[in-house]
Design a protein around this motif. Structure first.
Motif, mmCIF file in Angstrom:
data_model
loop_
_atom_site.group_PDB
_atom_site.id
_atom_site.type_symbol
_atom_site.label_atom_id
_atom_site.label_comp_id
_atom_site.label_asym_id
_atom_site.label_seq_id
_atom_site.Cartn_x
_atom_site.Cartn_y
_atom_site.Cartn_z
ATOM 1 N N LEU A 166 -2.651 1.060 -18.214
ATOM 2 C CA LEU A 166 -3.275 1.606 -17.011
ATOM 3 C C LEU A 166 -2.374 1.383 -15.822
ATOM 4 N N SER A 167 -2.402 2.336 -14.916
ATOM 5 C CA SER A 167 -1.723 2.215 -13.638
ATOM 6 C C SER A 167 -2.763 2.532 -12.569
ATOM 7 N N CYS A 168 -3.014 1.564 -11.686
ATOM 8 C CA CYS A 168 -4.083 1.701 -10.694
ATOM 9 C C CYS A 168 -3.534 1.586 -9.286
ATOM 10 N N ASP A 169 -4.027 2.441 -8.401
ATOM 11 C CA ASP A 169 -3.646 2.414 -6.994
ATOM 12 C C ASP A 169 -4.762 1.788 -6.174
ATOM 13 N N LEU A 170 -4.431 0.748 -5.434
ATOM 14 C CA LEU A 170 -5.369 0.078 -4.525
ATOM 15 C C LEU A 170 -4.731 0.002 -3.155
ATOM 16 N N THR A 171 -5.539 -0.119 -2.125
ATOM 17 C CA THR A 171 -4.992 -0.356 -0.796
ATOM 18 C C THR A 171 -4.312 -1.719 -0.791
ATOM 19 N N ALA A 172 -5.037 -2.742 -1.230
ATOM 20 C CA ALA A 172 -4.538 -4.113 -1.347
ATOM 21 C C ALA A 172 -5.471 -4.846 -2.302
ATOM 22 N N ILE A 173 -5.059 -6.009 -2.773
ATOM 23 C CA ILE A 173 -5.900 -6.824 -3.653
ATOM 24 C C ILE A 173 -6.648 -7.838 -2.798
ATOM 25 N N GLU A 219 -11.635 -5.070 1.660
ATOM 26 C CA GLU A 219 -12.234 -4.767 0.364
ATOM 27 C C GLU A 219 -12.004 -5.897 -0.637
ATOM 28 N N THR A 220 -12.911 -5.974 -1.595
ATOM 29 C CA THR A 220 -12.818 -6.972 -2.657
ATOM 30 C C THR A 220 -12.448 -6.265 -3.951
ATOM 31 N N THR A 221 -11.555 -6.866 -4.708
ATOM 32 C CA THR A 221 -11.089 -6.276 -5.959
ATOM 33 C C THR A 221 -11.723 -7.008 -7.133
ATOM 34 N N ASN A 222 -12.249 -6.231 -8.070
ATOM 35 C CA ASN A 222 -12.886 -6.792 -9.260
ATOM 36 C C ASN A 222 -12.207 -6.187 -10.482
ATOM 37 N N PHE A 223 -11.284 -6.923 -11.077
ATOM 38 C CA PHE A 223 -10.544 -6.406 -12.224
ATOM 39 C C PHE A 223 -11.394 -6.331 -13.488
#
Length: 168
Positions: A62-69, A74-78
């Motif tokens: 997978l290749s994922c684009d996020l603003t930031a981790i 925002e909160t990131t939930n892998f």
């Protein structure tokens, strides 16, 4: 109305409009997927892939684009990433000026990962236990626009099988 980044960041229990389904596995909307082919340095000495035997048709990258981790916004939930099939994950941060923060055990749900790349994420430190739970991880790349990435004691706990490390 959820934004695309919010769809990736929340744990969803039902299929969402816009999610892709690959071989029965739901892929978050901010991610693209493909069949995983390990780089040559992840092959054993006899030329066989070091992955799990008998599951090559279920190995996704997978290749994922996020603003930031885990930024202030925002909160990131892998854990929303399909853990039973994902063996390679690349996270591209699209805002290299927003500070990204890894939390301890951030990737623990992705127990099958063999490769992890964090690209363009402005990371100041890697916390203790950042990669705990990734016993199969063989390759770790962290390419940050930060002038220096601090590494806390114990940050690399749990990745004893690592063969390739790049932090810059």
């Amino acid at each position: 109305m959820w934004t695309q980044s919010a769809i990736f960041l929340l744990v969803m229990w039902t299929p969402l409009q816009g999610d892709a389904v690959v071989e029965g596995v739901r892929i978050p909307v901010d991610c693209t997927s493909g069949v995983y082919t390990p780089p040559e340095d992840l092959y054993s000495e006899d030329g066989d892939s070091v992955g799990v035997e008998g599951d090559d048709n279920e190995r996704l990258q997978l290749s994922c684009d996020l603003t930031a981790i885990n930024s202030l916004e925002e909160t990131t939930n892998f854990s929303v990433i399909p853990s039973s099939h994902t063996v390679s994950l690349t996270v591209h941060c699209t805002d290299s000026t927003s500070t990204s923060q890894l939390k301890p055990h951030a990737f623990a749900s992705l127990h099958r990962l063999e490769e992890l790349a964090l690209i363009g994420c402005f990371l100041e430190t890697l916390p203790a236990n950042a990669f705990t739970g990734l016993a199969r991880l063989r390759r770790l790349r962290i390419v940050s626009p930060s002038p220096a990435v601090g590494v806390r004691i114990g940050a690399m706990n749990g990745i004893e099988n690592l063969r390739y490390l790049e932090v810059r």
